[in-house]
Scaffold this motif. Structure first.
Motif, short mmCIF file in Angstrom:
data_model
loop_
_atom_site.label_atom_id
_atom_site.label_comp_id
_atom_site.label_asym_id
_atom_site.label_seq_id
_atom_site.Cartn_x
_atom_site.Cartn_y
_atom_site.Cartn_z
N GLY A 1 0.82 -1.21 0.00
CA GLY A 1 0.00 0.00 0.00
C GLY A 1 0.85 1.25 0.00
O GLY A 1 2.07 1.20 -0.17
N ALA A 2 0.16 2.38 0.20
CA ALA A 2 0.85 3.67 0.23
C ALA A 2 0.03 4.66 1.04
O ALA A 2 -1.20 4.57 1.09
CB ALA A 2 1.06 4.20 -1.18
N PHE A 3 0.72 5.59 1.66
CA PHE A 3 0.05 6.70 2.32
C PHE A 3 -0.46 7.65 1.24
O PHE A 3 0.23 7.89 0.24
CB PHE A 3 0.99 7.45 3.26
CG PHE A 3 1.34 6.70 4.51
CD1 PHE A 3 0.36 6.28 5.39
CD2 PHE A 3 2.66 6.44 4.81
CE1 PHE A 3 0.70 5.60 6.56
CE2 PHE A 3 3.01 5.76 5.97
CZ PHE A 3 2.02 5.35 6.84
N ALA A 4 -1.64 8.22 1.45
CA ALA A 4 -2.23 9.13 0.47
C ALA A 4 -2.54 10.49 1.10
O ALA A 4 -3.40 11.21 0.63
CB ALA A 4 -3.49 8.50 -0.13
N GLY A 5 -1.85 10.83 2.19
CA GLY A 5 -2.05 12.12 2.84
C GLY A 5 -2.82 11.99 4.13
O GLY A 5 -3.00 10.90 4.68
N SER A 6 -3.30 13.14 4.61
CA SER A 6 -4.02 13.15 5.89
C SER A 6 -5.51 12.93 5.66
O SER A 6 -6.03 13.12 4.57
CB SER A 6 -3.79 14.49 6.60
OG SER A 6 -4.33 15.54 5.82
N PHE A 7 -6.18 12.53 6.73
CA PHE A 7 -7.63 12.42 6.73
C PHE A 7 -8.11 13.13 7.99
O PHE A 7 -7.87 12.65 9.10
CB PHE A 7 -8.09 10.96 6.72
CG PHE A 7 -9.59 10.82 6.61
CD1 PHE A 7 -10.23 11.03 5.40
CD2 PHE A 7 -10.36 10.51 7.72
CE1 PHE A 7 -11.60 10.91 5.30
CE2 PHE A 7 -11.72 10.39 7.63
CZ PHE A 7 -12.35 10.59 6.42
N GLY A 8 -8.75 14.26 7.81
CA GLY A 8 -9.18 15.04 8.96
C GLY A 8 -8.04 15.84 9.55
O GLY A 8 -6.99 16.00 8.93
N VAL A 9 -8.25 16.35 10.76
CA VAL A 9 -7.27 17.25 11.38
C VAL A 9 -6.60 16.66 12.62
O VAL A 9 -5.86 17.35 13.30
CB VAL A 9 -7.92 18.61 11.74
CG1 VAL A 9 -8.35 19.33 10.48
CG2 VAL A 9 -9.08 18.42 12.69
N HIS A 10 -6.87 15.39 12.91
CA HIS A 10 -6.35 14.80 14.15
C HIS A 10 -5.26 13.77 13.93
O HIS A 10 -5.00 12.94 14.79
CB HIS A 10 -7.50 14.19 14.95
CG HIS A 10 -8.53 15.19 15.35
ND1 HIS A 10 -8.29 16.19 16.26
CD2 HIS A 10 -9.78 15.38 14.92
CE1 HIS A 10 -9.35 16.95 16.40
NE2 HIS A 10 -10.29 16.48 15.58
N GLY A 11 -4.60 13.77 12.76
CA GLY A 11 -3.48 12.87 12.54
C GLY A 11 -3.81 11.55 11.88
O GLY A 11 -2.92 10.74 11.68
N GLU A 12 -5.08 11.32 11.53
CA GLU A 12 -5.39 10.11 10.77
C GLU A 12 -4.80 10.24 9.37
O GLU A 12 -4.63 11.34 8.85
CB GLU A 12 -6.90 9.90 10.64
CG GLU A 12 -7.55 9.16 11.79
CD GLU A 12 -9.00 8.83 11.48
OE1 GLU A 12 -9.33 7.64 11.52
OE2 GLU A 12 -9.79 9.76 11.21
#
Length: 170
Positions: free
Chosen positions: A9-20
């Protein structure tokens, strides 16, 4: 890159504002990406403990122990994630990890060496092996089906192809 790890897999950036993080999964069962133990960067210098929290558009939201802020999650965008091979499920005889196919010698059904597998692609309609070799101006894409690739012998480092008409240079 270690042959003892497979890209899952790969990271695709942030999700929300709490570090997810947003997480893309390349696994046959996409939600399994969180079950393969620590996931590693390609160079093996960093590991991440990933817990998938829910499905979202184009992937998953996940908590990552090593990521605390939105900025840290955004900084990881595009980083590919690798799992230890022994943490992955064993495959049936007719299935292969893409990483195992790359670099194999390609022969046609007449016994003529045509090149090597340089990549494996999937754009949604099935896997394609990319073949490069002498006389190729551009790589050839061969559908990875039993009809077009009747033999894969990992032990011999060989793929036998019966490509569609015109797929390879003459």
């Amino acid at each position: 890159m270690s042959e003892d790890r497979i890209c899952v897999g790969a990271f695709a950036g942030s999700f929300g504002v709490h570090g997810e993080v947003r997480l893309k999964s390349f696994c046959a069962e996409p939600e399994d990406i969180g079950t393969y133990g620590p996931l590693w960067t390609e160079d093996g210098t960093r590991s991440f403990t990933v817990a998938v929290t829910r499905a979202i558009k184009n992937g998953f939201a996940a908590d990552v122990e090593e990521v605390a802020t939105k900025e840290e999650a955004d900084a990881l965008k595009g980083v590919r994630l690798y799992a230890d091979r022994d943490a992955l499920p064993s495959l049936p005889d007719d299935e292969f990890y893409h990483a195992d196919l790359i670099g194999l010698k390609v022969m046609d059904t007449g016994g003529v060496e045509r090149g090597r597998v340089s990549a494996v692609h999937n754009h949604g309609a099935g896997d394609l092996i990319e073949v490069t070799g002498p006389g190729f101006k551009t790589p050839a894409l061969i559908p990875f089906t039993l009809v077009n690739v009747p033999t894969v012998d990992l032990g011999a480092g060989l793929v036998v192809i019966d490509p569609p008409e015109g797929a390879l240079p003459e």
